[in-house]
Design an enzyme around this catalytic site. Structure first.
Site, PDB file in Angstrom:
ATOM      1  N   CYS A   5       0.759  -1.205  -0.059  1.00 12.12           N
ATOM      2  CA  CYS A   5      -0.022  -0.118   0.078  1.00 12.12           C
ATOM      3  C   CYS A   5       0.981   1.209  -0.163  1.00 12.12           C
ATOM      4  O   CYS A   5       0.466   2.280  -0.782  1.00 12.12           O
ATOM      5  CB  CYS A   5      -1.042   0.049   1.024  1.00 12.12           C
ATOM      6  SG  CYS A   5      -2.251  -1.141   0.896  1.00 12.12           S
ATOM      7  N   ASN A  85       2.041 -16.884  -2.816  1.00 14.05           N
ATOM      8  CA  ASN A  85       2.319 -17.574  -1.653  1.00 14.05           C
ATOM      9  C   ASN A  85       1.028 -17.144  -0.530  1.00 14.05           C
ATOM     10  O   ASN A  85       0.687 -15.846  -0.235  1.00 14.05           O
ATOM     11  CB  ASN A  85       3.536 -16.834  -1.054  1.00 14.05           C
ATOM     12  CG  ASN A  85       4.814 -17.247  -2.152  1.00 14.05           C
ATOM     13  OD1 ASN A  85       4.731 -18.658  -2.467  1.00 14.05           O
ATOM     14  ND2 ASN A  85       5.676 -16.317  -1.829  1.00 14.05           N
ATOM     15  N   GLY A  91       5.580 -18.961   2.806  1.00 16.23           N
ATOM     16  CA  GLY A  91       6.592 -18.076   2.495  1.00 16.23           C
ATOM     17  C   GLY A  91       6.061 -16.379   2.320  1.00 16.23           C
ATOM     18  O   GLY A  91       6.596 -15.748   2.027  1.00 16.23           O
ATOM     19  N   THR A  93       5.065 -13.110   3.132  1.00 22.90           N
ATOM     20  CA  THR A  93       5.820 -11.824   3.957  1.00 22.90           C
ATOM     21  C   THR A  93       4.791 -10.464   3.954  1.00 22.90           C
ATOM     22  O   THR A  93       4.983  -9.916   4.952  1.00 22.90           O
ATOM     23  CB  THR A  93       7.341 -11.410   3.690  1.00 22.90           C
ATOM     24  OG1 THR A  93       7.303 -11.249   2.267  1.00 22.90           O
ATOM     25  CG2 THR A  93       7.934 -12.906   4.016  1.00 22.90           C
ATOM     26  N   HIS A  96      -0.825  -8.494   1.480  1.00 24.25           N
ATOM     27  CA  HIS A  96      -1.526  -7.764   0.480  1.00 24.25           C
ATOM     28  C   HIS A  96      -1.400  -8.724  -0.637  1.00 24.25           C
ATOM     29  O   HIS A  96      -0.556  -8.831  -1.315  1.00 24.25           O
ATOM     30  CB  HIS A  96      -1.052  -6.318   0.234  1.00 24.25           C
ATOM     31  CG  HIS A  96      -1.534  -5.574  -0.850  1.00 24.25           C
ATOM     32  ND1 HIS A  96      -1.775  -4.195  -0.571  1.00 24.25           N
ATOM     33  CD2 HIS A  96      -1.962  -5.818  -2.150  1.00 24.25           C
ATOM     34  CE1 HIS A  96      -2.576  -3.591  -1.600  1.00 24.25           C
ATOM     35  NE2 HIS A  96      -2.406  -4.537  -2.532  1.00 24.25           N
ATOM     36  N   HIS A  98      -0.845 -10.627  -3.879  1.00 23.79           N
ATOM     37  CA  HIS A  98      -0.100 -10.569  -4.920  1.00 23.79           C
ATOM     38  C   HIS A  98       0.324 -11.650  -5.459  1.00 23.79           C
ATOM     39  O   HIS A  98       0.324 -13.103  -5.072  1.00 23.79           O
ATOM     40  CB  HIS A  98       1.296  -9.702  -4.635  1.00 23.79           C
ATOM     41  CG  HIS A  98       2.103 -10.570  -3.526  1.00 23.79           C
ATOM     42  ND1 HIS A  98       1.474 -10.269  -2.176  1.00 23.79           N
ATOM     43  CD2 HIS A  98       2.941 -10.971  -3.506  1.00 23.79           C
ATOM     44  CE1 HIS A  98       2.610 -10.891  -1.405  1.00 23.79           C
ATOM     45  NE2 HIS A  98       3.281 -11.500  -2.131  1.00 23.79           N
ATOM     46  N   HIS A 100       3.383 -13.545  -8.042  1.00 29.13           N
ATOM     47  CA  HIS A 100       4.818 -13.350  -8.547  1.00 29.13           C
ATOM     48  C   HIS A 100       4.946 -14.082 -10.046  1.00 29.13           C
ATOM     49  O   HIS A 100       4.393 -14.936 -10.261  1.00 29.13           O
ATOM     50  CB  HIS A 100       5.604 -14.324  -7.549  1.00 29.13           C
ATOM     51  CG  HIS A 100       5.995 -13.806  -6.419  1.00 29.13           C
ATOM     52  ND1 HIS A 100       6.935 -13.028  -5.747  1.00 29.13           N
ATOM     53  CD2 HIS A 100       5.118 -14.142  -5.192  1.00 29.13           C
ATOM     54  CE1 HIS A 100       6.830 -12.992  -4.379  1.00 29.13           C
ATOM     55  NE2 HIS A 100       5.584 -13.316  -3.941  1.00 29.13           N
TER      56      HIS A 100
HETATM   57  P1  5GP Z   1       5.709 -12.707  -0.419  1.00 31.30           P
HETATM   58  O1  5GP Z   1       6.952 -13.374   0.143  1.00 31.30           O
HETATM   59  O2  5GP Z   1       4.828 -12.028   0.271  1.00 31.30           O
HETATM   60  O3  5GP Z   1       4.970 -13.675  -1.282  1.00 31.30           O
HETATM   61  O4  5GP Z   1       6.375 -11.762  -1.440  1.00 31.30           O
HETATM   62  C1  5GP Z   1       6.692 -10.396  -1.017  1.00 31.30           C
HETATM   63  C2  5GP Z   1       7.563  -9.898  -2.007  1.00 31.30           C
HETATM   64  O5  5GP Z   1       7.833  -8.542  -1.963  1.00 31.30           O
HETATM   65  C3  5GP Z   1       8.997 -10.576  -1.733  1.00 31.30           C
HETATM   66  O6  5GP Z   1       9.599 -11.300  -2.917  1.00 31.30           O
HETATM   67  C4  5GP Z   1      10.040  -9.203  -1.513  1.00 31.30           C
HETATM   68  O7  5GP Z   1      11.126  -9.347  -1.979  1.00 31.30           O
HETATM   69  C5  5GP Z   1       8.921  -7.970  -2.268  1.00 31.30           C
HETATM   70  N1  5GP Z   1       9.292  -7.002  -1.682  1.00 31.30           N
HETATM   71  C6  5GP Z   1       8.951  -6.478  -0.087  1.00 31.30           C
HETATM   72  N2  5GP Z   1       9.314  -5.455   0.235  1.00 31.30           N
HETATM   73  C7  5GP Z   1       9.389  -4.902  -0.824  1.00 31.30           C
HETATM   74  C8  5GP Z   1       9.832  -3.278  -1.723  1.00 31.30           C
HETATM   75  O8  5GP Z   1       9.768  -2.567  -0.675  1.00 31.30           O
HETATM   76  N3  5GP Z   1       9.876  -3.267  -2.917  1.00 31.30           N
HETATM   77  C9  5GP Z   1       9.854  -3.996  -3.721  1.00 31.30           C
HETATM   78  N4  5GP Z   1       9.824  -3.743  -5.225  1.00 31.30           N
HETATM   79  N5  5GP Z   1       9.564  -5.608  -3.418  1.00 31.30           N
HETATM   80  C10 5GP Z   1       9.553  -5.891  -2.143  1.00 31.30           C
HETATM   81 ZN    ZN Z   2      -1.574  -3.152   1.352  1.00 30.70          ZN
END
Ligand code: 5GP
Ligand code: ZN
Length: 113
Positions: A5, A85, A91, A93, A96, A98, A100
């Site tokens: 966000c 994820n 995995g 983190t 919100h 999303h 990949h």
């Molecule tokens: P998750 O682990 O939740 O599936 O994916 C979150 C992704 O967001 C991770 O791959 C992480 O590297 C990426 N990410 C986290 N913070 C930032 C940020 O500030 N900028 C960008 N471009 N990616 C981010």
């Molecule tokens: Zn959000």
């Protein structure tokens, strides 16, 4: 506000790969493959795939339209992966929803399923 966000609000800079009225795609800050882009809805509505239902699913279709568009623009004709994820154990983190988009040698070297 969650980190995505803040990125959507422009409070945290990001390298954009795609944007329309509903969807934002950014290059991942910690890429796990030669091409690693994260697609998200511009409003914080669901945490992950588990929250998708008949009332909110339209945005998921819009995200996949954007994924197909970017994949074509980037010439990912050799193939790519789309991953959500869902939950910390998987995995996740950022809470919100999303998706990949991963492509290139490192992203395609082995099957994950
Ligand atoms: P998750 O682990 O939740 O599936 O994916 C979150 C992704 O967001 C991770 O791959 C992480 O590297 C990426 N990410 C986290 N913070 C930032 C940020 O500030 N900028 C960008 N471009 N990616 C981010
Ligand atoms: Zn959000």
């Amino acid at each position: 506000m969650c980190v995505f966000c803040k990125i959507i609000a422009g409070e945290i800079p990001s390298k954009k790969a795609y944007e329309d009225d509903d969807v934002l795609a950014i290059y991942d800050i910690n890429p796990q493959a030669p091409v690693h882009i994260v697609f998200m809805p511009k409003t914080h509505r669901m945490t992950c795939a588990d929250d998708v239902n008949g009332d909110n699913a339209e945005i998921i279709g819009k995200i996949f339209v954007a994924i197909a568009k970017v994949a074509k623009e980037l010439g990912l004709s050799d193939g790519y992966r789309v991953i959500n994820n869902c939950g910390a154990a998987a995995g996740q983190t950022v809470p919100h929803i999303h998706f990949h988009l991963l492509a290139g040698k490192d992203g395609m070297s082995e099957s994950m399923i």
